[in-house]
Motif scaffolding. Structure first.
Motif, short mmCIF file in Angstrom:
data_model
loop_
_atom_site.label_atom_id
_atom_site.label_comp_id
_atom_site.label_asym_id
_atom_site.label_seq_id
_atom_site.Cartn_x
_atom_site.Cartn_y
_atom_site.Cartn_z
N LYS A 18 -7.61 1.93 -20.93
CA LYS A 18 -6.75 1.20 -21.85
C LYS A 18 -5.29 1.61 -21.64
O LYS A 18 -4.99 2.76 -21.35
N ALA A 19 -4.42 0.63 -21.81
CA ALA A 19 -2.98 0.91 -21.71
C ALA A 19 -2.56 1.89 -22.80
O ALA A 19 -3.00 1.77 -23.95
N GLY A 20 -1.75 2.86 -22.44
CA GLY A 20 -1.26 3.85 -23.39
C GLY A 20 -2.17 5.04 -23.60
O GLY A 20 -1.84 5.94 -24.36
N SER A 21 -3.32 5.08 -22.93
CA SER A 21 -4.27 6.18 -23.13
C SER A 21 -3.88 7.41 -22.32
O SER A 21 -3.17 7.33 -21.32
N GLN A 22 -4.35 8.58 -22.78
CA GLN A 22 -4.13 9.84 -22.08
C GLN A 22 -5.31 10.08 -21.13
O GLN A 22 -6.47 9.90 -21.53
N VAL A 23 -5.02 10.47 -19.91
CA VAL A 23 -6.07 10.74 -18.93
C VAL A 23 -5.81 12.10 -18.28
O VAL A 23 -4.73 12.68 -18.41
N TRP A 24 -6.82 12.59 -17.58
CA TRP A 24 -6.74 13.89 -16.91
C TRP A 24 -6.85 13.68 -15.41
O TRP A 24 -7.79 13.06 -14.93
N ASN A 25 -5.85 14.15 -14.66
CA ASN A 25 -5.91 14.10 -13.21
C ASN A 25 -6.65 15.35 -12.74
O ASN A 25 -6.09 16.44 -12.69
N SER A 26 -7.93 15.17 -12.42
CA SER A 26 -8.77 16.32 -12.07
C SER A 26 -8.44 16.87 -10.69
O SER A 26 -8.87 17.97 -10.34
#
Length: 262
Positions: A18-26
């Protein structure tokens, strides 16, 4: 993109983004925030609020994500196998036509290396030249033309040079001794190595077979680093050395003068 900035293309392998979501670059171990999500349609773009499994979209706002990285939910970390890119085979020297082009060329090369993992930029300290490397003459020709047309950089290029590698053909035992005394603490380093050829593509292998503490443990990693630095420039023609196994089997040290630098 000259209008919206840096675009990152990605594919959703599982779940919904989703736009605006926080993600983790593993891959890099850093958090990122997904900005706008865009579907690209040839000469136009369509903004969407979310992308489901199988979608290929572009996003804005990612600062530390590059080709081959994995983005995932922070609560369910996963890392997909990275893409393995071939090593460049042709290199040419490049230099700006004027002082005004120097800064523009530096910025352009940085952006081009971010876009293309098979394009490499190095600096030769001995000659003072900037060297660009790619998968062939046509590849580098396209890169140079993009620098001129997209970034407005005036540049002069040298003749293509094949990216040769060097290696050894037979096992050999060598001794390295570094002794320097210039008042106060000196410098002392002494190692005995056995170098052996490996199969093509074998890379570099370092073996520590020291016994009896002839060299303190803290000095072993610097020995390996020194070998790797020496491998960057071969003795035959100055090309990188590849596919060798180095075994440290003996040496000595000085209680006062030995150090990691020595």
């Amino acid at each position: 993109d000259p209008f919206v900035g840096r675009l990152v293309y990605l594919r959703v392998y599982s779940g919904i983004m989703k736009a605006g979501s926080q993600v983790w670059n593993s891959t890099t171990g850093k958090r990122e925030r997904i900005g706008r999500l865009l579907l690209m349609h040839a000469n136009r773009r369509e903004e969407v609020e979310e992308a489901d499994t199988g979608s290929i979209v572009t996003t804005l706002g990612l600062k530390n994500t590059f080709t081959g990285d994995t983005l995932c939910d922070t609560s369910q970390p996963v890392r997909l196998e990275s893409i393995r890119f071939p090593e460049p085979v042709v290199s040419i020297s490049i230099e700006p036509k004027s002082r005004a082009d120097q800064d523009k060329m530096t910025g352009a090369l940085q952006k081009l290396t971010e876009e293309d993992p098979t394009f490499k930029v190095t600096y030769n300290e001995e000659t003072g030249q900037t060297i660009i490397s790619g998968m062939g003459e046509l590849h580098l020709e396209v890169i140079v033309n993009r620098m001129i047309s997209e970034f407005g950089v005036g540049a002069k290029v040298g003749k293509p040079r094949v990216a040769y590698k060097e290696t050894i053909s037979a096992p050999v035992q060598v001794e390295g001794r570094f002794v320097r005394q210039s008042g106060g603490h000196g410098q002392y380093g002494h190692v005995l190595l056995e170098l052996e050829p490996m199969n093509r593509g074998g890379g570099f292998q370092f073996i520590n077979s020291l016994k009896g503490g002839v060299i303190p443990r803290q000095y072993i990693p610097p020995v390996e680093m020194g070998i790797k630095e020496a491998m960057e420039t071969g003795v035959l023609a100055g090309y990188p050395v590849v596919d060798i196994k180095a075994t440290i089997y003996d040496g000595s040290y000085h209680d006062v003068d030995s150090s990691e630098i020595a």
